[in-house]
Motif scaffolding. Structure first.
Motif, PDB file in Angstrom:
ATOM      1  N   TYR A 150       0.823  -1.213   0.000  1.00 42.28           N
ATOM      2  CA  TYR A 150       0.000   0.000   0.000  1.00 42.28           C
ATOM      3  C   TYR A 150       0.854   1.259   0.000  1.00 42.28           C
ATOM      4  O   TYR A 150       0.445   2.290  -0.553  1.00 42.28           O
ATOM      5  CB  TYR A 150      -0.961  -0.020   1.184  1.00 42.28           C
ATOM      6  N   ASP A 151       2.036   1.202   0.607  1.00 39.73           N
ATOM      7  CA  ASP A 151       2.944   2.350   0.502  1.00 39.73           C
ATOM      8  C   ASP A 151       3.357   2.572  -0.945  1.00 39.73           C
ATOM      9  O   ASP A 151       3.454   3.720  -1.407  1.00 39.73           O
ATOM     10  CB  ASP A 151       4.180   2.119   1.370  1.00 39.73           C
ATOM     11  N   GLN A 156       2.811   5.527  -6.068  1.00 36.67           N
ATOM     12  CA  GLN A 156       2.446   5.610  -7.492  1.00 36.67           C
ATOM     13  C   GLN A 156       1.459   6.741  -7.738  1.00 36.67           C
ATOM     14  O   GLN A 156       1.611   7.528  -8.689  1.00 36.67           O
ATOM     15  CB  GLN A 156       1.815   4.284  -7.950  1.00 36.67           C
ATOM     16  N   GLU A 157       0.456   6.839  -6.879  1.00 40.08           N
ATOM     17  CA  GLU A 157      -0.548   7.886  -7.051  1.00 40.08           C
ATOM     18  C   GLU A 157       0.057   9.267  -6.842  1.00 40.08           C
ATOM     19  O   GLU A 157      -0.325  10.232  -7.508  1.00 40.08           O
ATOM     20  CB  GLU A 157      -1.706   7.654  -6.076  1.00 40.08           C
ATOM     21  N   ARG A 158       1.023   9.362  -5.939  1.00 32.64           N
ATOM     22  CA  ARG A 158       1.683  10.643  -5.726  1.00 32.64           C
ATOM     23  C   ARG A 158       2.482  11.065  -6.955  1.00 32.64           C
ATOM     24  O   ARG A 158       2.539  12.256  -7.291  1.00 32.64           O
ATOM     25  CB  ARG A 158       2.603  10.553  -4.508  1.00 32.64           C
ATOM     26  N   VAL A 159       3.101  10.102  -7.601  1.00 38.84           N
ATOM     27  CA  VAL A 159       3.830  10.419  -8.833  1.00 38.84           C
ATOM     28  C   VAL A 159       2.860  10.932  -9.886  1.00 38.84           C
ATOM     29  O   VAL A 159       3.137  11.904 -10.601  1.00 38.84           O
ATOM     30  CB  VAL A 159       4.606   9.188  -9.342  1.00 38.84           C
ATOM     31  N   ALA A 210      10.565   8.397  -3.607  1.00 38.31           N
ATOM     32  CA  ALA A 210       9.783   7.622  -2.639  1.00 38.31           C
ATOM     33  C   ALA A 210       9.220   6.359  -3.283  1.00 38.31           C
ATOM     34  O   ALA A 210       9.159   5.304  -2.645  1.00 38.31           O
ATOM     35  CB  ALA A 210       8.651   8.482  -2.078  1.00 38.31           C
ATOM     36  N   LEU A 211       8.828   6.445  -4.546  1.00 37.33           N
ATOM     37  CA  LEU A 211       8.302   5.280  -5.240  1.00 37.33           C
ATOM     38  C   LEU A 211       9.378   4.214  -5.408  1.00 37.33           C
ATOM     39  O   LEU A 211       9.121   3.022  -5.211  1.00 37.33           O
ATOM     40  CB  LEU A 211       7.743   5.700  -6.604  1.00 37.33           C
ATOM     41  N   LYS A 212      10.585   4.625  -5.765  1.00 32.74           N
ATOM     42  CA  LYS A 212      11.674   3.655  -5.909  1.00 32.74           C
ATOM     43  C   LYS A 212      11.963   2.944  -4.592  1.00 32.74           C
ATOM     44  O   LYS A 212      12.160   1.725  -4.564  1.00 32.74           O
ATOM     45  CB  LYS A 212      12.929   4.371  -6.410  1.00 32.74           C
ATOM     46  N   SER A 213      11.973   3.697  -3.506  1.00 27.38           N
ATOM     47  CA  SER A 213      12.221   3.091  -2.189  1.00 27.38           C
ATOM     48  C   SER A 213      11.111   2.116  -1.817  1.00 27.38           C
ATOM     49  O   SER A 213      11.380   1.027  -1.298  1.00 27.38           O
ATOM     50  CB  SER A 213      12.337   4.194  -1.128  1.00 27.38           C
ATOM     51  N   SER A 214       9.877   2.494  -2.081  1.00 32.91           N
ATOM     52  CA  SER A 214       8.746   1.617  -1.749  1.00 32.91           C
ATOM     53  C   SER A 214       8.772   0.350  -2.585  1.00 32.91           C
ATOM     54  O   SER A 214       8.499  -0.744  -2.081  1.00 32.91           O
ATOM     55  CB  SER A 214       7.425   2.366  -1.966  1.00 32.91           C
ATOM     56  N   GLU A 230       6.577  -3.633 -12.625  1.00 40.09           N
ATOM     57  CA  GLU A 230       6.496  -2.232 -13.022  1.00 40.09           C
ATOM     58  C   GLU A 230       5.677  -1.422 -12.029  1.00 40.09           C
ATOM     59  O   GLU A 230       6.136  -0.426 -11.492  1.00 40.09           O
ATOM     60  CB  GLU A 230       5.889  -2.122 -14.427  1.00 40.09           C
ATOM     61  N   THR A 231       4.456  -1.872 -11.790  1.00 40.81           N
ATOM     62  CA  THR A 231       3.569  -1.157 -10.866  1.00 40.81           C
ATOM     63  C   THR A 231       2.782  -2.165 -10.051  1.00 40.81           C
ATOM     64  O   THR A 231       2.806  -3.364 -10.328  1.00 40.81           O
ATOM     65  CB  THR A 231       2.586  -0.251 -11.634  1.00 40.81           C
TER      66      THR A 231
END
Length: 429
Positions: A150-151, A156-159, A210-214, A230-231
């Protein structure tokens, strides 16, 4: 929340800004699309939570370690079932053939005091303890994967939101530059629009990081050294359920951690029985024959050997095992209190995050949407500048990001509850 993004796309602001430049960029449910119709942020969703959990159950190294520990207990159980081996003894008295006496006998130790059954019982408790430890590790992996999933979904949505903010800021800058060239506004407005665009790009870079870390965290939780997806595919609008606290407390005694503490009490008591049985001496029975060359006689030998427990009655080991059993009982009580505390904390956190999300969704987001709509209409009527509309848009996007974060926290605390109770996500309802 996705409806709000669609409302943004349908507002009067974008046609006004894009028509000034002849650009046909528009927002769709898949992200931002260009004239060619190809999305700059495509939805390549290829892993769901169920897939992530399945991969973790198969490949997570901590789970593999716990499974091997359980398999090793089969050897302990097998060894506990074995009986003492017989002993073959040969004696030769006098090396001269004429006067030599040869003795050959078989000795068999017979365990008394219930040693074998006590040993087997302790081994079975050890195996049950390893099984409980496996369930605890599995619950922990499930919690970590669910939280990381979920993080990643929120990241993803933040991007996507950050990219949308960049596109609107670019539209604002182009519109401001057109107005400056036409002499309708001060160059300061174009400068402010440029600053807003730079800020949007910084936000996008942070969201990408942040997406890469998650994604890396999720891959590690699944037991994979590299990110091979990918996602993630999930629904950020689904709020986890919140059962009654009494219902959860009634399930607490079936949790893996509590069952492990219970099994440890039984195992320590079984070990005490093993040590108690060692205080009973075993009997060694001997059967054989002796040949006396000097007398020319063959003699049968029967014997019984019993140790006399005068000094060593295994009293020290027995005392230690009894104290260890008392310690296990105290640890069971402590575990029950700790689980009750952790359950209450996770429950309250879940309740608070749910209320926070509902407040964002039902109160704050509609207000931010209304403010944005009013700013857009005011811009069309010449009452507001484009930067004021852009500021309202950023406020709306920030509210969306905060609501998504609240929802992610709700799923994280729900995962903690599931981990405490040892249940899969579908069972906590």
């Amino acid at each position: 929340m996705r409806k709000i993004l669609l409302t943004l796309a349908a507002s009067a602001l974008l046609p006004s800004a894009t028509m000034a430049e002849g650009n046909t960029t528009q927002y769709t449910n898949s992200g931002v699309t260009s004239q060619s119709g190809q999305a700059s942020l495509p939805r390549m969703t290829n892993i769901k939570l169920s897939n992530a959990l399945e991969k973790a159950y198969e490949a997570n190294p901590e789970l593999a370690t716990a499974r091997n520990a359980l398999l090793a207990q089969d050897g302990t159980v097998l060894q506990a079932e074995t009986r003492p081996n017989p002993e073959l003894q040969a004696l030769l008295e006098d090396t001269r053939s004429a006067t030599r006496t040869s003795t050959l006998q078989l000795n068999q130790r017979i365990e008394l005091g219930g040693k074998r059954s006590a040993r087997m019982d302790a081994a079975e408790h050890g195996k049950a303890l390893a099984q409980a430890e496996l369930e605890i590790v599995r619950a922990g992996v499930q919690t970590e994967v669910t939280s990381a999933f979920y993080d990643t979904l929120v990241a993803q949505e933040r991007v996507r939101l950050a990219q949308s903010s960049i596109d609107l800021a670019q539209s604002a800058l182009r519109a401001a530059q057109k107005r400056v060239e036409a002499g309708k506004v001060s160059p300061v407005e174009a400068t402010k629009a440029g600053i807003a665009l730079a800020g949007a790009r910084v936000d996008h870079a942070r969201a990408e990081s942040a997406l890469k870390s998650s994604r890396k965290r999720l891959a590690t939780a699944m037991g994979e050294p590299q990110v091979n997806f990918e996602t993630v595919d999930g629904n950020l609008e689904t709020l986890p359920d919140l059962p009654e606290i009494e219902t959860l407390e009634s399930r607490l005694m079936q949790s893996p951690a509590y069952k492990k503490a219970q099994i440890e009490v039984g195992r320590r008591q079984a070990i005490s029985e093993v040590e108690r049985s060692k205080g009973v001496p075993d009997v060694t029975v001997s059967l054989g024959g002796r040949k006396n060359e000097e007398l020319g006689l063959n003699q049968a030998i029967l014997g019984v050997s019993i140790p006399i427990p005068v000094f060593d009655r295994n009293q020290g080991n027995l005392l230690e095992s009894l104290r260890r059993a008392d310690q296990a009982k105290d640890e069971l009580t402590a575990t029950q209190l700790r689980l009750s505390r952790d359950l209450a904390a996770a429950y309250e956190n879940l309740n608070a995050s749910r209320q926070e999300f509902l407040s964002w969704r039902d109160n704050i987001l509609p207000s931010a949407q209304s403010a944005y709509d009013a700013a857009s209409k005011g811009f069309e009527m010449g009452k507001f500048s484009f930067l004021e509309v852009l500021d309202a848009q950023r406020t709306l996007f920030d509210a969306l990001a905060q609501s998504q974060q609240s929802l992610a926290l709700s799923h994280r605390y729900a995962a903690e509850l599931q981990g405490i109770l040892g249940q899969t996500p579908a069972n906590i309802q």
